[in-house]
Design a protein around this motif. Structure first.
Motif, PDB file in Angstrom:
ATOM      1  N   HIS A 137       0.835  -1.204   0.000  1.00 48.08           N
ATOM      2  CA  HIS A 137       0.000   0.000   0.000  1.00 48.08           C
ATOM      3  C   HIS A 137       0.869   1.253   0.000  1.00 48.08           C
ATOM      4  O   HIS A 137       0.582   2.218  -0.721  1.00 48.08           O
ATOM      5  N   PHE A 272      -9.474  -7.698  -3.608  1.00 46.61           N
ATOM      6  CA  PHE A 272      -9.654  -6.557  -2.711  1.00 46.61           C
ATOM      7  C   PHE A 272      -9.323  -5.280  -3.475  1.00 46.61           C
ATOM      8  O   PHE A 272      -8.487  -5.267  -4.383  1.00 46.61           O
ATOM      9  N   ASP A 273      -9.984  -4.193  -3.106  1.00 41.91           N
ATOM     10  CA  ASP A 273      -9.792  -2.944  -3.827  1.00 41.91           C
ATOM     11  C   ASP A 273      -8.380  -2.404  -3.662  1.00 41.91           C
ATOM     12  O   ASP A 273      -7.802  -1.874  -4.611  1.00 41.91           O
ATOM     13  N   THR A 274      -7.835  -2.496  -2.447  1.00 40.97           N
ATOM     14  CA  THR A 274      -6.492  -1.974  -2.185  1.00 40.97           C
ATOM     15  C   THR A 274      -5.744  -2.921  -1.257  1.00 40.97           C
ATOM     16  O   THR A 274      -6.346  -3.750  -0.559  1.00 40.97           O
ATOM     17  N   GLN A 277      -6.880  -2.478   2.364  1.00 45.98           N
ATOM     18  CA  GLN A 277      -8.086  -3.196   2.751  1.00 45.98           C
ATOM     19  C   GLN A 277      -7.770  -4.666   3.027  1.00 45.98           C
ATOM     20  O   GLN A 277      -8.327  -5.268   3.949  1.00 45.98           O
ATOM     21  N   PHE A 280      -6.087  -4.783   6.419  1.00 45.78           N
ATOM     22  CA  PHE A 280      -7.086  -4.528   7.462  1.00 45.78           C
ATOM     23  C   PHE A 280      -7.856  -5.800   7.801  1.00 45.78           C
ATOM     24  O   PHE A 280      -8.043  -6.142   8.970  1.00 45.78           O
ATOM     25  N   SER A 330     -11.051   3.949  -3.747  1.00 38.78           N
ATOM     26  CA  SER A 330     -11.232   2.889  -2.748  1.00 38.78           C
ATOM     27  C   SER A 330     -10.646   3.309  -1.404  1.00 38.78           C
ATOM     28  O   SER A 330      -9.814   2.606  -0.833  1.00 38.78           O
ATOM     29  N   MET A 332     -10.199   4.187   2.672  1.00 35.71           N
ATOM     30  CA  MET A 332     -10.609   3.628   3.962  1.00 35.71           C
ATOM     31  C   MET A 332     -11.128   4.793   4.807  1.00 35.71           C
ATOM     32  O   MET A 332     -10.385   5.733   5.100  1.00 35.71           O
ATOM     33  N   ARG A 365     -14.403   1.704   1.874  1.00 36.83           N
ATOM     34  CA  ARG A 365     -14.705   0.771   2.961  1.00 36.83           C
ATOM     35  C   ARG A 365     -14.874   1.594   4.228  1.00 36.83           C
ATOM     36  O   ARG A 365     -14.063   2.475   4.518  1.00 36.83           O
ATOM     37  N   LYS A 411     -18.387  -4.163   2.863  1.00 31.87           N
ATOM     38  CA  LYS A 411     -17.945  -2.769   2.803  1.00 31.87           C
ATOM     39  C   LYS A 411     -17.945  -2.058   4.150  1.00 31.87           C
ATOM     40  O   LYS A 411     -17.649  -0.868   4.230  1.00 31.87           O
ATOM     41  N   THR A 413     -17.219  -2.507   8.633  1.00 31.50           N
ATOM     42  CA  THR A 413     -16.811  -3.275   9.800  1.00 31.50           C
ATOM     43  C   THR A 413     -17.081  -2.452  11.052  1.00 31.50           C
ATOM     44  O   THR A 413     -17.275  -1.223  10.985  1.00 31.50           O
ATOM     45  N   ASN A 433      -4.119   1.216  10.346  1.00 32.26           N
ATOM     46  CA  ASN A 433      -4.941   0.657   9.282  1.00 32.26           C
ATOM     47  C   ASN A 433      -4.942   1.502   8.010  1.00 32.26           C
ATOM     48  O   ASN A 433      -5.797   1.311   7.136  1.00 32.26           O
TER      49      ASN A 433
END
Length: 477
Positions: A137, A272-274, A277, A280, A330, A332, A365, A411, A413, A433
Motif C-alpha cells: 500500500h 480486494f480494492d487496495t 483493505q 485490514f 477505494s 478507507m 470501505r 464494505k 466493519t 490501518n
C-alpha cells in the motif's frame, strides 16, 4: 559489448568493491565502501550511513536485453521512493562508464528462507501477509506497482516488510520502458497475475494476486498454480482455479481460505480494492464476510473451466485507470462515534455526513469505531466482570447506527476499542490501518473542553489523514 570483469578491491566513482554477495538472473550484488563518506549527515543519516550494496547489471547476454532495460527502470524508480518499506537509495552510475545502483543493505534474510519451512503456523503466515500488504500500500501510494512480488524480493527490517528489486515495476508518472520494448509477460512464473500474462502492467491489484500466492504457499507448502515456464502454462490461470487451501490443510480456518481465494481471482475487480483493505481484514478476520469460497473443497468442474476457457480465449483487457485513481476510488473511511454520551442529533448528523461521503466514494470501505475508555491504572472488578457485556452492547449500538446506510457486509466493519485515551486510540487505529479519512463528532465547546482540549481537536491535530469534524445544527448556530 562485454562489461569489464569486476573484482574485489576495484574502485570507481569513489566506491570500493569489497565482496560479491549474490549473482541473480539480471544483476550481481556487491558489498561496497563509500571512500568519500558523501552520505553522512544527510536527512535520515544522523546515526551514520548503513552498510551499502551496489547492484550491477549483467551485460554479457546480448541475446536478451531485458536485464539492461530492467536496470534502466530501476534507476528511474528508486530515487523516487522513500519510507520504511523500501531500501534507501544513495546513487547510480551511467551505462557510458559503469552502470550501478548504490543502496542500503537490508540486514537479515528474505522471505525466501521461510518457504523452505512451509507449511508455517497460521499466525506467522498472517503476520507476514499483513506486513507485505501495508508495504505494498505504501508503494502504491508512491505511484509504483511492483509486479514481481516473490519471496526473494521481500526483506524485513525492524519487523517491517521491505520490498526490493524494482526492475519489472511500473511507475505511474514515468515512461514504462518494458511495456514499450517487450510484448511477452514480465514477472516470475508462480506469482504473475492473469492480467500480467495478457500484457497489462497498470493494475495495482496484480500485486495482491502475488501476495495471495505467497500466503497460499506459506500456509500449505504448495504453489496454487505450479511453476509454469511457458506462456501457454501461464495462461492456464485465466481459467483454471487453484485447489482450495483447506484441501491441502484442513485446519486452516474458512476466513483464511476466503481471503486467499479472493486474492487469486482472475478478474482484478473481484479481488480486494487496495492492499490496505487486505491488510485490514487480515488483522480483523472476525469482520470478513464469508462466501462460497470459504467452504470450497475442490476445484471447479470441467464445465465451469471450459466456459472460462472460452471466455478467456483471445481476451486482451485494457485497463485505463492509474494507480492513483484506483487508490482514490477505494479509500478507507473511519467514523468515530460516542453513542453512549453523545446526543441523537449528533449521531444523526454523523450518519448524514457519512452517507453523503459514501455516495461520492462508492468504492470506500467504512469502519465504525467507538472507544470504551478504561482506567490507566486498573479497572473496578465489577466493570471487568461486566466488561464483555458492555463491549457487546456498544458493538450492537454501532450496527444499529449504521443500518440505515444500507452497506453490504463486505464494505463495513465495527470495532469497540478499549483504551485510556480516546483520541489516542482513534489516531493509533487510523495509523495502523492506513485510514484515508476520519469522520468525528464534536459535542460542544464548553469552558472545560476549551481548557483541556477536545477529542476531536486532538484528532485533527495529530492524525496523519484528512479529518472531518461534524457538529449538530444548534452547535453551528
Amino acid at each position: 559489448m562485454r562489461a569489464p570483469s569486476l573484482q574485489p578491491g576495484m574502485e570507481f566513482d569513489g566506491y570500493r568493491l569489497e565482496e560479491k554477495l549474490h549473482t541473480g538472473g539480471m544483476a550481481a550484488l556487491w558489498r561496497v565502501t563509500d571512500l568519500r563518506n558523501r552520505h553522512a549527515g544527510k536527512p535520515g543519516m544522523e546515526n551514520g550511513v548503513p552498510p551499502l550494496i551496489m547492484k550491477v547489471p549483467l551485460l554479457f547476454s546480448t541475446d536478451d536485453p531485458t536485464a539492461i532495460v530492467a536496470f534502466e527502470v530501476e534507476q528511474m524508480i528508486m530515487p523516487k521512493l522513500k519510507g520504511p518499506h523500501v531500501p534507501r537509495y544513495f546513487g547510480s552510475g551511467d551505462f557510458d562508464a559503469q552502470p550501478y545502483i548504490v543502496m542500503e543493505q537490508i540486514a537479515g534474510e528474505s522471505l525466501r528462507a521461510r518457504f523452505d519451512r512451509s507449511p508455517l503456523p497460521l499466525e506467522e503466515v498472517v503476520q507476514a501477509g499483513i506486513q507485505v500488504a501495508y508495504a505494498l500500500h505504501d508503494l502504491h501510494r508512491q505511484h509504483v506497482i511492483h509486479l514481481d512480488i516473490k519471496p526473494s524480493n521481500i526483506m524485513f527490517r525492524d519487523q517491517l516488510a521491505v520490498l526490493i528489486d524494482f526492475g519489472l515495476s511500473r511507475h505511474d508518472k514515468l515512461p514504462d520502458l518494458l511495456d514499450e520494448e517487450f510484448r511477452l509477460p514480465m514477472g516470475t512464473g508462480p506469482y504473475i497475475s492473469p492480467e500480467q500474462v495478457l500484457g497489462v502492467r497498470n493494475e495495482p491489484r496484480s500485486d495482491l494476486f502475488a501476495l495471495g500466492v505467497l500466503m497460499y504457499h506459506l500456509a500449505t507448502g504448495e504453489r496454487p498454480f505450479g511453476h509454469p515456464t511457458s506462456v501457454s502454462g501461464l495462461k492456464k490461470r485465466l481459467y483454471r482455479d487453484p485447489i482450495p487451501p483447506r484441501s491441502h490443510r484442513p485446519d486452516l480456518p474458512p476466513w483464511f481460505q476466503e481471503i486467499v481465494l479472493r486474492c487469486l481471482e482472475v478478474q482484478p475487480s473481484d479481488r480486494f480494492d487496495t492492499a490496505a483493505q487486505l491488510g485490514f481484514l487480515l488483522q480483523n478476520p472476525d469482520q470478513i464476510p464469508l462466501t462460497e469460497r470459504a467452504e470450497k473443497q475442490s476445484q471447479d468442474g470441467l464445465l465451469s473451466v471450459m466456459k472460462r476457457r472460452l471466455k478467456a480465449a483471445g481476451k486482451e483487457p485494457v485497463l485505463g485507470h492509474s494507480i492513483s485513481e484506483q487508490l482514490a476510488k477505494s479509500p478507507m473511511i473511519v467514523v468515530a462515534l460516542d453513542l453512549t454520551h453523545g446526543t441523537e442529533a449528533l449521531a444523526e448528523s454523523l450518519r448524514s455526513v457519512t452517507r453523503r461521503m459514501l455516495q461520492t466514494e462508492p468504492g470506500a470501505r467504512l469502519a465504525c469505531i467507538t472507544v470504551r475508555k478504561t482506567s490507566r491504572i486498573g479497572m473496578d472488578e465489577s466493570l471487568i466482570q461486566q466488561g464483555e457485556n458492555i463491549h457487546v452492547k456498544q458493538l450492537v449500538e454501532l450496527k444499529h447506527w449504521a443500518r440505515p446506510l444500507q452497506l453490504s457486509a463486505g464494505k463495513i466493519t465495527y470495532h469497540v476499542l478499549e483504551a485510556p485515551d480516546t483520541a489516542g486510540a482513534i489516531i493509533d487505529y487510523a495509523q495502523a490501518n492506513e485510514v484515508d479519512h476520519i469522520i468525528i463528532g464534536s459535542r460542544g465547546s464548553s469552558a472545560i473542553r476549551r481548557y483541556l482540549g477536545s477529542v476531536s481537536a486532538q484528532v485533527v491535530a495529530e492524525a496523519n489523514c484528512t479529518v472531518t469534524v461534524v457538529k449538530t445544527p444548534d452547535q453551528k448556530a
